[in-house]
Every structure is written in structure tokens, then in C-alpha cells.
Design an enzyme around this catalytic site. Structure first.
Site, PDB file in Angstrom:
ATOM      1  N   ASP A  18       0.819  -1.214   0.000  1.00 50.47           N
ATOM      2  CA  ASP A  18       0.000   0.000   0.000  1.00 50.47           C
ATOM      3  C   ASP A  18       0.856   1.269   0.000  1.00 50.47           C
ATOM      4  O   ASP A  18       0.648   2.167   0.828  1.00 50.47           O
ATOM      5  CB  ASP A  18      -0.943   0.019   1.225  1.00 50.47           C
ATOM      6  N   GLU A 172     -11.089   0.752  -3.961  1.00 48.12           N
ATOM      7  CA  GLU A 172     -10.296   1.177  -2.796  1.00 48.12           C
ATOM      8  C   GLU A 172      -9.076   1.955  -3.263  1.00 48.12           C
ATOM      9  O   GLU A 172      -8.893   2.198  -4.452  1.00 48.12           O
ATOM     10  CB  GLU A 172      -9.887  -0.039  -1.964  1.00 48.12           C
TER      11      GLU A 172
HETATM   12  C1  6LW Z   1      -5.880  -2.005   1.805  1.00 46.37           C
HETATM   13  C2  6LW Z   1      -6.449  -2.059   0.464  1.00 46.37           C
HETATM   14  C3  6LW Z   1      -5.590  -3.070  -0.097  1.00 46.37           C
HETATM   15  O1  6LW Z   1      -6.642  -1.321   2.707  1.00 46.37           O
HETATM   16  O2  6LW Z   1      -5.300  -3.975   0.863  1.00 46.37           O
HETATM   17  O3  6LW Z   1      -4.131  -3.387  -1.818  1.00 46.37           O
HETATM   18  C4  6LW Z   1      -5.776  -3.470   2.081  1.00 46.37           C
HETATM   19  N1  6LW Z   1      -5.127  -2.938  -1.276  1.00 46.37           N
HETATM   20  O4  6LW Z   1      -6.414  -0.917  -0.263  1.00 46.37           O
HETATM   21  C5  6LW Z   1      -4.829  -3.796   3.177  1.00 46.37           C
HETATM   22  O5  6LW Z   1      -3.510  -3.570   2.779  1.00 46.37           O
END
Ligand code: 6LW
Length: 517
Positions: A18, A172
Site C-alpha cells: 500500500d 479502494e
Molecule cells: C488495503 C487495500 C488493499 O486497505 O489492501 O491493496 C488493504 N489494497 O487498499 C490492506 O492492505
């Protein structure tokens, strides 16, 4: 053939998921998720986007980072965002173990960072942007935005629904950027595994409506056999020379079918070009060609990545992490100068509460060694993913013992008597060409030459050894798949840990080397 400059990916190897990045003048700063570990949110510095050095941890005291004892291995601190605005660094993240977003600021990115301002808002992956009026927007997964007062911790407007990608699961990692007259919105979707993807939309207005880019997702490795997989969770940055780059996470799985990844999600770098006002990114490779005209520093080789800690500094290096907290009663660099002394809290690595300091495994083929004086205690070196997935080599009462736990199974694999005093223990990982047998000392005694047969390739072999006067003695060679994300699940990756589960013990040094393949 051209002699195009290349750089090596991942630019930050090992469990560094991340990533979020910002630039201030000639300097780049990058932060990553830290989950159950304390201190939280590693912060790294670079002058070229390729070579990164950790300069601290944003959340380095309990008043900033509360990780309750029942924090799950993939609880705690989720994806952070770092920005520089109005002369200050701003970092926002979610502590899922207390169910709140938290925002801290600093003038020096190496710290100290402020006490947190909390936001009791839903979702994860908070990001920050300031509009033309100077108003601050917090955007979260879903995707929606809130206009906030970042100092008071209050919500002034929202939720404002944004654009949620192309319909993939888990929209996300949103980030908003003011570029020219547009607001660009990056969104990851597809989940943080092999379906991962990055999509883009833009609007003249920060509140939308957002118009999707012509090719979405504009970056994904889903359903390909590329060596780097799960590319997503990206953040955009403009370099000093005007070029644009993405930092993003990816995984490097090993073995045949299905492949396993053991290092967690790592941070990769990808050049971005703009075509008709939209970002375009080529597939992300382990050897990436730097675009023509890149500043020479961008093509510099990454550092080899070995390190040694003699524990003769006044403070622990920022790369060391502990599980959920690090009370001052649990460790010392002064009890025995030049040694790290650990005092046991818990009596097993199988449950929360064990005293441990850990560093990431950053290479598939590597060797970690430690010189430990157990005194009257029990101490050792572990390779772990979580409390239910670890291989350990430890010394107690004149015996070195290799054991491990995988899910509900716990086993001792080998033992050896050693003279009193300090002993050197090593754990080496080697990418496997064939599935390694799980060899126990009893197997070797019963049938030393028994053939194990060739089975499909696994990801790696983990060898646990003790150094004796007659040289190293390997007490077990174990299948590395059991310490992989595919088996253990979760968001973190492997770490090497120095631990004490009885009494007190001292560590003279820790040495970590990548091994040539
Ligand atoms: C994070 C989300 C994700 O909140 O994995 O790769 C989750 N994306 O965006 C936890 O790292």
C-alpha cells in the site's frame, strides 16, 4: 538492441504494501502499511525513486498507535497516505483495530509526528487533497469523500459519492490529484490479489461527476503469466524533471502451479506517460526500462540489500518492529552494552504477547544469522508470518531445538546439544527447484539415504542451522509454502524475529544477506 537504462523492481522489497508517495523539492518520501507491528507506518526517503532508505516510523509511540493485545496479524494499521501541504507533512491512515482513521503531521518527516486527530468515518484507505479554496478533502474506499477540518477532526460536508471504478470488487485506494484544470481520481479495484487493477477518472470539479478514462483498468496483470502479479494500490508522483511515476504494490510468487508468495506485497515503481490527457503504464517488470531522458539517477541499481546490526547504537534501528507494542521493560541496549537484551513476557510464539523484534525478509534467497547468549532463558530466531505460521530455531538449557507451527500443527524437527554460552543460529531460504521433503532428525536416522522422489516445484526451502566447532549443522529443511500468504492468509509477509520466551537473553548481532541464485 539499445542500451536503455533499467532499474530493478521491487524498489522496496519485502513486506511493504500500500505505498503512498510525495515529493518535496528533490526529496521523495514513501509510507507503507504496518498492520500488527509497532512502531507503525515506516517512512522511507529517496532522491531518485529507485533507492529508498527508511528514516523512521510515523507512529512510534503508544499515544499515536494503540494496538490492543487481541489485534489480529492483519489488523492494526491499514493503507496510509502521505502528502506535503502548507509547509507540513500529513499522514492519514486507518487503525482497524480501534475502528478509526487517524491523521498526524510533522515538519520533519523523520519525526516527531504529532498526536493523532481521529475521524470516526467508515471504510479504509483514507487519502487527502486540498481544493482551490484550501479546503481539505478526505477520500475513502467505496469511493466517497468528506470535506473535513483536518486540525479539529470534524466533518464539514459529505459523504460525497465519487467514482467507484469499472465495477470490480473492492473499489479502494482512492487518490485525488489536481493536474492542470482537472481533478484526477485513481481507484484500485478487483481485490488485493491477482485480480488487482488500477483505474482512472477525471472531473473539472472535486465533487464530480467523474468521467472514466478511455482504457480502464489502465494497469492490471490479472489473468496473465507475468512474474509480477497483483499490481494495484497505486499513488502518482511527478519527478523533479517533470516525468510522472506510479508507486504501487505487487507480489512475486514462486513455484509451479499454483505459485506461492512469501515476501508479502512489495512496492514497485512504474513510469507513466500521458496520452490525450490520460495516464498510460506499461506492464510492471522486475527489470524495468527507464523511459528515455530519465535522469541518470533513476537508472541507478538498487542497493544489494544486506545489513548487519551489532546493537552498539543508542537506539534500535527503525527497521526493527515488535508485535503490537514494545514496552521499555521488554528490551534494552544498555543492560549489556553492545548487545540487545530481551526480557520474556509471553512463553510461546503461538500466542500474542511474546517478546520479539523482527525485520522483513526482503529476498527470496537469503540467509539470516544471529549470535545469542540465552543465559538461563530460552531465546532464538524465528521466520514468521503470524502466530500460527512460523519456523523457529532456539536455544535453552544447552540444547538447540528447531520447531515450528503451521495452523493447528506444532512439531519439533531436530535437536542438538551445545556448550554453554553464546551460539550462532541461522535461517536460510532458497528458491526450490523441487518440492523439499519435510526432513526430521528421526527420518534421517531411520533412513539416511531414502529417496524422496521429485515432485512439482514449490516456492522455497527453509533451512535452520546451528554453527558448531565442526561447522554448520542443519537441523531441518522445511517446505516454505507453509509460511506463505496462500497458506497463512492476511496482508503482511515473512519477517525474521529475535525472540525470548523464557527469562532474559542477549543478542550480540543480527546479520542478513541476500544469497545469489
Ligand atoms: C488495503 C487495500 C488493499 O486497505 O489492501 O491493496 C488493504 N489494497 O487498499 C490492506 O492492505
Amino acid at each position: 538492441m539499445t542500451d536503455a537504462a533499467t532499474f530493478r523492481n521491487p524498489v522496496v522489497p519485502g513486506f511493504h504494501p500500500d505505498p503512498s508517495v510525495c515529493r518535496v523539492g528533490e526529496d521523495y518520501y514513501l509510507v507503507c502499511s504496518s498492520f500488527e507491528y509497532f512502531p507503525g507506518v515506516p517512512i522511507l526517503h529517496s532522491r531518485d525513486l529507485v533507492n529508498w532508505r527508511q528514516i523512521g516510523n510515523v507512529l512510534d509511540r503508544p499515544s499515536q498507535l494503540e494496538l490492543p493485545p487481541d489485534t489480529h496479524a492483519s489488523g492494526g494499521v491499514f493503507a496510509p497516505t502521505i502528502r506535503h501541504h502548507d509547509g507540513r507533512f500529513w499522514m492519514v491512515t486507518t487503525n482497524v483495530s480501534i475502528g478509526r482513521h487517524l491523521l498526524v503531521t510533522a515538519t520533519d518527516p523523520a519525526g516527531p509526528w504529532s498526536e493523532p486527530v481521529h475521524f470516526d468515518l467508515p471504510h479504509v484507505d483514507p487519502s487527502l487533497a486540498w481544493d482551490d479554496n484550501g479546503d481539505c478533502w478526505l477520500t475513502v474506499s467505496g469511493v466517497e469523500s468528506y470535506r473535513i477540518d483536518p486540525t479539529a477532526g470534524t466533518v464539514l460536508e459529505g459523504p460525497v459519492p465519487m467514482w467507484s471504478g469499472t465495477g470490480g470488487q473492492y473499489p479502494e485506494a482512492p487518490h485525488l490529484y489536481r493536474i492542470g484544470d482537472w481533478w484526477y481520481l485513481l481507484v484500485s479495484e478487483g481485490g488485493t490479489h491477482t485480480g488487482h487493477a488500477v483505474s482512472v477518472a477525471r472531473s473539472r470539479n472535486i465533487r464530480g461527476p467523474f468521467e472514466p478514462g478511455p482504457v480502464n483498468p489502465f494497469l492490471t496483470h490479472r489473468s496473465t503469466n507475468r512474474p509480477v502479479q497483483a499490481t494495484g494500490h497505486a499513488d502518482l508522483v511527478q519527478a523533479t524533471d517533470g516525468s510522472w511515476w506510479l508507486v504501487l504494490l505487487g507480489i512475486r510468487a514462486r513455484g509451479q502451479w499454483p505459485p506461492y508468495h512469501v515476501l508479502g506485497r512489495e512496492t514497485f515503481l512504474a513510469p507513466v506517460r500521458w496520452v490525450d490527457g490520460w495516464p498510460v503504464v506499461d506492464p510492471v517488470e522486475e527489470v524495468t526500462v527507464a523511459p528515455p531522458g530519465s535522469p541518470p539517477a533513476l537508472a541507478a541499481p538498487s542497493a544489494p540489500g544486506g545489513y548487519r546490526d551489532d546493537f552498539d547504537t543508542a537506539a534500535l534501528a527503525p527497521q526493527w518492529m515488535s508485535l503490537r507494542d514494545r514496552p521499555s521493560s521488554s528490551w534494552s541496549l544498555t543492560d549489556r552494552p553492545g548487545w540487545l537484551t530481551l526480557h520474556a513476557a509471553g512463553s510461546t510464539l503461538d500466542r500474542a504477547g511474546a517478546t520479539m523484534v523482527v525485520r522483513r525478509q526482503e529476498h527470496h534467497d537469503c540467509r539470516a544469522g544471529v549470535r545469542v547468549d540465552p543465559g538461563a532463558g530460552r531465546a532464538g530466531l524465528t521466520l514468521r508470518v503470524d502466530e500460527a505460521h512460523h519456523y523457529d530455531i532456539e536455544v535453552c538449557d544447552g540444547r538447540v531445538r528447531v520447531g515450528g507451527r503451521v495452523g493447528p500443527f506444532r512439531q519439533v524437527f531436530g535437536e542438538l546439544s551445545v556448550p554453554p554460552g553464546p551460539v550462532t543460529l541461522t535461517i536460510a531460504t532458497r528458491t526450490a527447484d523441487v518440492l523439499p521433503p519435510t526432513v526430521t532428525a528421526a527420518d534421517q536416522v531411520a533412513a539416511p539415504d531414502a529417496p524422496f522422489g521429485v515432485r512439482p516445484a514449490a516456492c522455497d526451502t527453509v533451512s535452520l542451522a546451528v554453527l558448531t566447532d565442526d561447522g554448520p549443522v542443519v537441523l531441518a529443511e522445511l517446505d516454505g509454502r507453509y509460511l506463505s500468504t496462500e497458506v497463512a492468509a492476511g496482508f503482511t509477509g515473512r519477517v525474521f524475529g529475535l525472540y525470548v520466551t523464557g527469562g532474559s537473553a542477549s543478542f550480540d548481532w543480527f546479520d542478513y544477506r541476500p544469497a545469489p541464485r
